[in-house]
Write a protein that holds these residues in place. Sequence first.
Motif, short mmCIF file in Angstrom:
data_model
loop_
_atom_site.label_atom_id
_atom_site.label_comp_id
_atom_site.label_asym_id
_atom_site.label_seq_id
_atom_site.Cartn_x
_atom_site.Cartn_y
_atom_site.Cartn_z
N HIS A 99 7.71 72.25 23.92
CA HIS A 99 7.47 71.77 25.28
C HIS A 99 8.52 72.44 26.16
O HIS A 99 9.63 72.73 25.70
CB HIS A 99 7.73 70.27 25.43
CG HIS A 99 6.91 69.36 24.56
ND1 HIS A 99 7.23 69.07 23.26
CD2 HIS A 99 5.81 68.63 24.85
CE1 HIS A 99 6.35 68.21 22.76
NE2 HIS A 99 5.48 67.93 23.71
N GLU A 230 -5.13 67.69 22.45
CA GLU A 230 -4.67 67.00 21.23
C GLU A 230 -4.99 65.51 21.38
O GLU A 230 -4.28 64.79 22.10
CB GLU A 230 -3.16 67.23 21.07
CG GLU A 230 -2.61 66.61 19.80
CD GLU A 230 -1.12 66.84 19.64
OE1 GLU A 230 -0.63 67.95 19.95
OE2 GLU A 230 -0.43 65.91 19.21
N GLU A 266 -4.17 66.09 15.17
CA GLU A 266 -2.94 65.60 14.53
C GLU A 266 -3.29 64.48 13.56
O GLU A 266 -3.99 63.52 13.91
CB GLU A 266 -1.94 65.11 15.58
CG GLU A 266 -0.70 64.50 14.94
CD GLU A 266 0.48 64.35 15.86
OE1 GLU A 266 0.69 65.20 16.75
OE2 GLU A 266 1.22 63.36 15.68
N HIS A 269 -2.46 60.90 14.60
CA HIS A 269 -3.29 60.43 15.72
C HIS A 269 -4.68 60.02 15.21
O HIS A 269 -5.28 59.09 15.74
CB HIS A 269 -3.44 61.53 16.77
CG HIS A 269 -2.15 61.92 17.43
ND1 HIS A 269 -2.08 62.90 18.40
CD2 HIS A 269 -0.88 61.47 17.29
CE1 HIS A 269 -0.83 63.03 18.81
NE2 HIS A 269 -0.09 62.18 18.14
N ASP A 305 2.86 55.76 15.76
CA ASP A 305 2.91 57.18 15.40
C ASP A 305 4.22 57.46 14.68
O ASP A 305 5.23 57.73 15.33
CB ASP A 305 2.84 57.95 16.74
CG ASP A 305 2.43 59.39 16.58
OD1 ASP A 305 2.02 59.78 15.48
OD2 ASP A 305 2.54 60.12 17.58
N ASP A 336 4.46 68.58 13.45
CA ASP A 336 4.85 67.59 14.46
C ASP A 336 5.33 66.37 13.69
O ASP A 336 4.66 65.34 13.64
CB ASP A 336 3.65 67.27 15.36
CG ASP A 336 4.08 66.48 16.59
OD1 ASP A 336 5.25 66.08 16.64
OD2 ASP A 336 3.24 66.25 17.47
C1 XUL Z 1 2.90 63.00 20.54
C2 XUL Z 1 2.57 64.38 20.15
C3 XUL Z 1 3.12 65.45 21.00
C4 XUL Z 1 2.21 66.64 21.14
C5 XUL Z 1 2.68 67.67 22.12
O1 XUL Z 1 2.31 62.02 19.76
O2 XUL Z 1 1.91 64.58 19.16
O3 XUL Z 1 4.34 65.83 20.47
O4 XUL Z 1 2.02 67.27 19.93
O5 XUL Z 1 2.95 67.15 23.36
#
Ligand code: XUL
Length: 436
Positions: A99, A230, A266, A269, A305, A336
């Motif tokens: 980021h 995402e 993800e 998620h 998460d 991540d």
């Molecule tokens: C948050 C997440 C973030 C994104 C990028 O849950 O996964 O880190 O991957 O903003």
Amino acid sequence: MYFPNVTKIKYEGPNSKNPLAFKFYDAEKIVAGKPMKEHLRFAMAWWHNLCACGTDMFGRDTADKSFGTIIGTMEHAKAKVDAGFEFMQKLGIEYFCFHDVDIVPESNNLKETNRRLDEITDYMLIKMKQTGIKCLWGTANMFSNPRFANGAGSTNSADVFCFAAAQVKKALDITVKLGGKGYVFWGGREGYETLLNTDVKFEQENIARLMKMAVKYGRSIGFKGDFYIEPKPKEPMKHQYDFDASTAIGFLRQYGLDKDFKINVEANHATLAGHTFQHELRISAINGMLGSIDANQGDYLLGWDTDEFPFNVYETTMCMYEVLKAGGLSGGLNFDAKNRRSSYTHEDMFNAYILGMDAFALGLIKASKIIDDGTIDDFINMRYNSFKHGIGAKIVSENTTLEELSNYAENLGEAKLPGSGKQEYLESVLNNVLFG
Ligand code: XUL
Ligand code: CO
């Protein structure tokens, strides 16, 4: 040197007891026609690995990531670059994701933040040229700064929307400068807490407006890669607009963004959305939108998460099965994931990546075996046999009517059972491929 006690991590095979060696990840080994490293394309997440120090809702930092400098300075930002590249080189990781605010301390002044981003990306480019390490994707953090309390693209404030636009513009500039393959939108605060204060339709249209401008601008400065959404159903917001892959794909199609965007799935998620990781991968893949993966693992007992390093080989196997069936990823596997708060040493950072990389290497090897074995694919293929001839073929070729099908059913007489799904048998086939 920031990690003097760690030398280059090597593949030593499953019998090795060395905590700083790969047991399954053998970068150049050919599996399913390609070297492992090409299938897996591992990336380091700047934020968790170089920035996060273990703070949680109940306690302060446990890990020291000052790298001998004062946190919040440009000297610290540069030390993170040095430490990050040393870390990636020692693990043989060829990509990173970031980021904007992971790579520099954010100033109160946007122009100054942007100047810092120029300075640090100059420095990162030098390191990238020296090492051959590349950028998988970049993104803008539009959720930490208090101005984004009501969202970024979905905010109620036009001024805040402009700040979001400015951050997306700059993040695209530096992603292109670093040769990033992708650009991610994770809509952490794009959602709502209550409909008593929210115009959902307007907010979604505004998010689409921001994304359309991002595509237009990105293409105008030569960005050829994929934009990614995402999906995540909740956290930090109660209800997030990009709930899951299906929702995000519907949104992209509705606003004509589907040609430029794919999905970054993800694992954690997916489980928060009440799906399996494999489900989200499959839904993305069958829509031609499986782009990239945030490789982590959630905890089925916890409702948030947890971003753990993946070790569940059933999940990594079914993930790589989806990836292989989809013909690969345009992106890669970004960890991540963060160390547990009590694993706070620098050595723990290496152990975590070794765990994750080995878990996915094993997943790749096992997934390729499932495909070679063929039992599961053959079963699925045979399961729909009745649609390959006769009335079934007419349905598939859309060469029939409800009336014809109704007559056909009346003439069948007794209703038939559709053929066993044989789930337990197939689960035993899976275990046999995995452990046999
Ligand atoms: C948050 C997440 C973030 C994104 C990028 O849950 O996964 O880190 O991957 O903003
Ligand atoms: Co993520």
